[in-house]
Design a protein around this motif. Structure first.
Motif, PDB file in Angstrom:
ATOM      1  N   LEU A  88       0.866  -1.182   0.000  1.00  0.00           N
ATOM      2  CA  LEU A  88       0.000   0.000   0.000  1.00  0.00           C
ATOM      3  C   LEU A  88       0.898   1.227   0.000  1.00  0.00           C
ATOM      4  N   PHE A  89       0.613   2.162  -0.908  1.00  0.00           N
ATOM      5  CA  PHE A  89       1.371   3.409  -1.010  1.00  0.00           C
ATOM      6  C   PHE A  89       0.415   4.577  -0.812  1.00  0.00           C
ATOM      7  N   MET A 102      -3.421   7.640 -11.725  1.00  0.00           N
ATOM      8  CA  MET A 102      -4.416   6.642 -12.127  1.00  0.00           C
ATOM      9  C   MET A 102      -3.936   5.840 -13.334  1.00  0.00           C
ATOM     10  N   GLN A 103      -3.240   6.478 -14.272  1.00  0.00           N
ATOM     11  CA  GLN A 103      -2.692   5.753 -15.428  1.00  0.00           C
ATOM     12  C   GLN A 103      -1.653   4.726 -14.981  1.00  0.00           C
ATOM     13  N   ILE A 104      -0.759   5.135 -14.110  1.00  0.00           N
ATOM     14  CA  ILE A 104       0.259   4.213 -13.601  1.00  0.00           C
ATOM     15  C   ILE A 104      -0.414   3.050 -12.880  1.00  0.00           C
ATOM     16  N   VAL A 121      -4.392   6.424  -1.881  1.00  0.00           N
ATOM     17  CA  VAL A 121      -3.744   5.193  -1.430  1.00  0.00           C
ATOM     18  C   VAL A 121      -3.869   4.180  -2.557  1.00  0.00           C
ATOM     19  N   VAL A 122      -2.708   3.664  -2.985  1.00  0.00           N
ATOM     20  CA  VAL A 122      -2.640   2.702  -4.074  1.00  0.00           C
ATOM     21  C   VAL A 122      -2.337   1.333  -3.482  1.00  0.00           C
ATOM     22  N   ILE A 131       6.453  -4.656  -7.521  1.00  0.00           N
ATOM     23  CA  ILE A 131       6.275  -3.708  -6.415  1.00  0.00           C
ATOM     24  C   ILE A 131       7.330  -2.606  -6.500  1.00  0.00           C
ATOM     25  N   LEU A 132       8.573  -2.995  -6.765  1.00  0.00           N
ATOM     26  CA  LEU A 132       9.642  -1.996  -6.869  1.00  0.00           C
ATOM     27  C   LEU A 132       9.433  -1.063  -8.055  1.00  0.00           C
ATOM     28  N   ALA A 133       8.943  -1.610  -9.163  1.00  0.00           N
ATOM     29  CA  ALA A 133       8.734  -0.795 -10.360  1.00  0.00           C
ATOM     30  C   ALA A 133       7.668   0.280 -10.124  1.00  0.00           C
ATOM     31  N   ILE A 134       6.553  -0.085  -9.526  1.00  0.00           N
ATOM     32  CA  ILE A 134       5.514   0.924  -9.285  1.00  0.00           C
ATOM     33  C   ILE A 134       5.964   1.899  -8.204  1.00  0.00           C
TER      34      ILE A 134
END
Length: 161
Positions: A88-89, A102-104, A121-122, A131-134
């Motif tokens: 969760l980010f 939202m696109q990402i 919160v994503v 996970i690392l890429a986002i």
């Protein structure tokens, strides 16, 4: 090399402490640890990711098997398992940046699970690389807070731990 261990343990208080204490006494570092109850409420399953060569892995497995509360220890080879993490980010977001976030989120098949005037919160699930890429892409907006579960894994097909 990273190894993923599935450890079935008795579901009672103090077991997590005994397992983690074993690792600290022996000087083995835990990369991630996830614990939850199984289909049997008397049994919990720990997914432990450790870093080390084959001799370290063997020592860890032997030490774990010595604990009375440990029912079974299995080494999950990556090609025979499905593994995921949840993250969760909380990302700073205003009216101008929200569309790009939202696109990402869509590209990574993640979800926005909370929106406030200044943040979103994503939620994302996947392997460590995803996970690392986002995370890297969201950093430019300002990650205010993040939490990760650590890896959980299960065998493919009819095999069972």
């Amino acid at each position: 090399m990273k190894h993923t261990l599935a450890v079935l343990v008795e579901n009672r208080s103090g077991v997590l402490s005994r397992v983690s204490g074993l690792f600290s006494r022996r000087g083995y570092n835990i990369d991630s640890l996830a614990v939850g109850v199984t289909e049997d409420p008397d049994v919990s399953r720990m997914t432990i990711v450790v870093h080390g060569d084959d001799s370290v892995l063997e020592q860890v497995k032997k030490q774990l098997n010595k604990l009375v509360e440990v029912i079974k220890v299995s080494d999950l080879a990556s090609e025979d398992t499905v593994g995921r993490e949840l993250a969760l980010f909380k990302v700073a977001a205003d009216e101008n940046s929200r569309a790009e976030i939202m696109q990402i989120t869509d590209i990574f098949r993640a979800r926005i699970v909370d929106v406030s005037p200044k943040s979103v919160v994503v939620e994302v699930t996947g392997d460590e690389d995803k996970i690392l890429a986002i995370e890297n892409l969201l950093q430019k907006f300002g990650i205010k807070e993040m939490v990760r579960t650590g890896k959980i894994a299960i065998s493919r097909g009819s095999k069972k731990v």
